[in-house]
Motif scaffolding. Sequence first.
Motif, short mmCIF file in Angstrom:
data_model
loop_
_atom_site.label_atom_id
_atom_site.label_comp_id
_atom_site.label_asym_id
_atom_site.label_seq_id
_atom_site.Cartn_x
_atom_site.Cartn_y
_atom_site.Cartn_z
N LEU A 242 -5.79 0.79 12.02
CA LEU A 242 -6.84 -0.14 12.42
C LEU A 242 -6.46 -1.59 12.06
N ALA A 243 -5.74 -1.73 10.95
CA ALA A 243 -5.31 -3.07 10.54
C ALA A 243 -4.20 -3.62 11.43
N LEU A 244 -3.57 -2.75 12.23
CA LEU A 244 -2.52 -3.22 13.15
C LEU A 244 -3.10 -3.97 14.34
N TRP A 245 -4.36 -3.68 14.64
CA TRP A 245 -4.92 -4.22 15.90
C TRP A 245 -4.99 -5.74 15.87
N PRO B 84 -8.29 -5.33 9.14
CA PRO B 84 -7.74 -5.92 10.37
C PRO B 84 -7.98 -7.43 10.45
N THR C 281 -5.81 6.72 4.75
CA THR C 281 -4.94 5.56 4.63
C THR C 281 -4.29 5.24 5.96
N LEU D 10 -14.88 0.32 9.17
CA LEU D 10 -13.66 -0.15 9.84
C LEU D 10 -13.66 0.27 11.31
N ALA E 254 -20.37 -3.80 9.79
CA ALA E 254 -19.67 -3.85 11.08
C ALA E 254 -20.58 -3.37 12.19
N GLY F 39 -16.07 -1.69 13.27
CA GLY F 39 -15.59 -3.06 13.49
C GLY F 39 -14.36 -3.13 14.36
N SER F 40 -13.94 -1.98 14.89
CA SER F 40 -12.74 -1.95 15.73
C SER F 40 -13.11 -2.24 17.19
N PRO F 41 -12.09 -2.47 18.03
CA PRO F 41 -12.39 -2.78 19.43
C PRO F 41 -12.68 -1.55 20.29
N ALA G 292 -6.80 3.61 8.24
CA ALA G 292 -7.03 2.21 7.87
C ALA G 292 -5.83 1.34 8.22
N ASP G 293 -4.62 1.87 8.01
CA ASP G 293 -3.40 1.11 8.33
C ASP G 293 -3.32 0.80 9.82
N PRO H 75 -8.88 3.02 1.13
CA PRO H 75 -7.78 3.76 0.52
C PRO H 75 -6.54 2.92 0.24
N HIS I 178 1.94 -5.41 17.29
CA HIS I 178 2.03 -5.05 15.86
C HIS I 178 2.52 -3.62 15.77
N ARG I 179 3.73 -3.46 15.27
CA ARG I 179 4.30 -2.10 15.24
C ARG I 179 4.26 -1.50 13.83
N LEU I 180 4.21 -0.17 13.82
CA LEU I 180 4.25 0.56 12.56
C LEU I 180 5.72 0.69 12.13
#
Lengths: 293, 139
Positions: free
Chosen positions: B136-139, A72, B130, B7, A38, B10-12, B133-134, A27, B86-88
């Motif tokens: 998850l990208a912070l990790w 990520p 969104t 995603l 993954a 693939g996350s922890p 996804a956002d 998105p 990593h902060r929002l």
Amino acid sequence: MSSQALAARLADRYKTEYTVSLRPDLPNTLAPPDLMIARAGRLIAFFEPTRLEVRHTQRLLVRLVLSRLALPDNVRCVLLIDESTLSSGVELEMRHHFHSVATSRAAPRSIVNEAFQTPVREVPRTVRRHVQLQAALMLDAVRSVRADSAKSDLAAGKDGGKVASSSLALVAQQQLSKGTATLSDVDFGDHTVVVKRPTDSPRASLRQEFQRYVSIVPLLTFSIDNGVPYPARAVAGVFRPSSQLTPSITVQRFARPAAMAGWSIVTSQDDQVLARVAERLETWARNHPYERA
Amino acid sequence: MTALQALVAGSPLPPIEIGRINGEFEEVFQAGRIRLSQRRLLLQVLHSSRALDSTLAGLIVLSGAAAPKSLGSALTVLKRTGLNGHRLAETLRRQYQQDIVDRRNTYMHVAGAFPGTTAEIAQLLDDMQTCCADVLALW
């Protein structure tokens, strides 16, 4: 030449062992990888260059960078090269930007193993934060200007939204290789690039229209080293599609990934609205170099 | 939907949690086949919400903080302490609060409240994805 056939073939091979997403609909990017797989906290994104990307490798680079910003840090990015692309030289030119390169002859398991043996390459926090903030501002600028315009006439933009040419134009001419982006319709400010598509443009979807310009902002914003975007200069883009307007829901869905790429989508045909958005972004970019992000 | 499932995979997050969250995303997809649009849309909001709540809470707990009690408080934690530093950004937190939490709460907690149009709910679902996804990208 490639039509993402290799990615599709690999997706089929990986689907029993991995969570597989072929042509992932992420998105927050308009330029996703061709395939993501993954499992157990490990993620690989595959990029199979299109014909256009083989000819103009900066386009592939932009797709990689925008995908990295949407994914990520633990992602490994693999360049997929099929037989017909091997001779083009794209592999030699681009391989250092990816974690690894895989050809059509490589075994699926060895592709994965090789990718995971490479270290992750983190996107600097300042870059992620800057992109986050800028994206939020992009969306906010359009919303608030839309709200303001109902209330008052505006002081700015007496010239109908024309942005003065600047040194940014020169940088763009130097840095963007031919075929990567269309510069002839772009007005450059000190920190902004403004595209106003003529109302009599041939009918095309918003995506198709925007595609010709999207690379400009990321390539000016980042300096890209080994596939990792580093801060270069704060640049914001404003894009107004031609009059064949796409329904508002499409624009709304498009706005967020466009903002992640550094672009505000303005659908108002009022030049003053466009000028006001551009002015707001110009001020923000001037006052928010990366060090403060 | 599979992009988000990839995603999450693939996350922890622990495998069992990944299975649960991706099961919710699967339900969003399955609910898409329901003919009655109001029921379909509400179910999609419900399953997307649960996936989003669990993803955010799971990542926050994994980073060492206490489990948040609601989506709004999860967003606040992500703004204040973030994930591994990593902060929002506050602007994003505010946008997600308005666009997701407030709108979702209306549909979930107010009797007789249904989304006005399919487009409205499609936008909410997009915003939730969104956000997921956002974060998850912070990790």
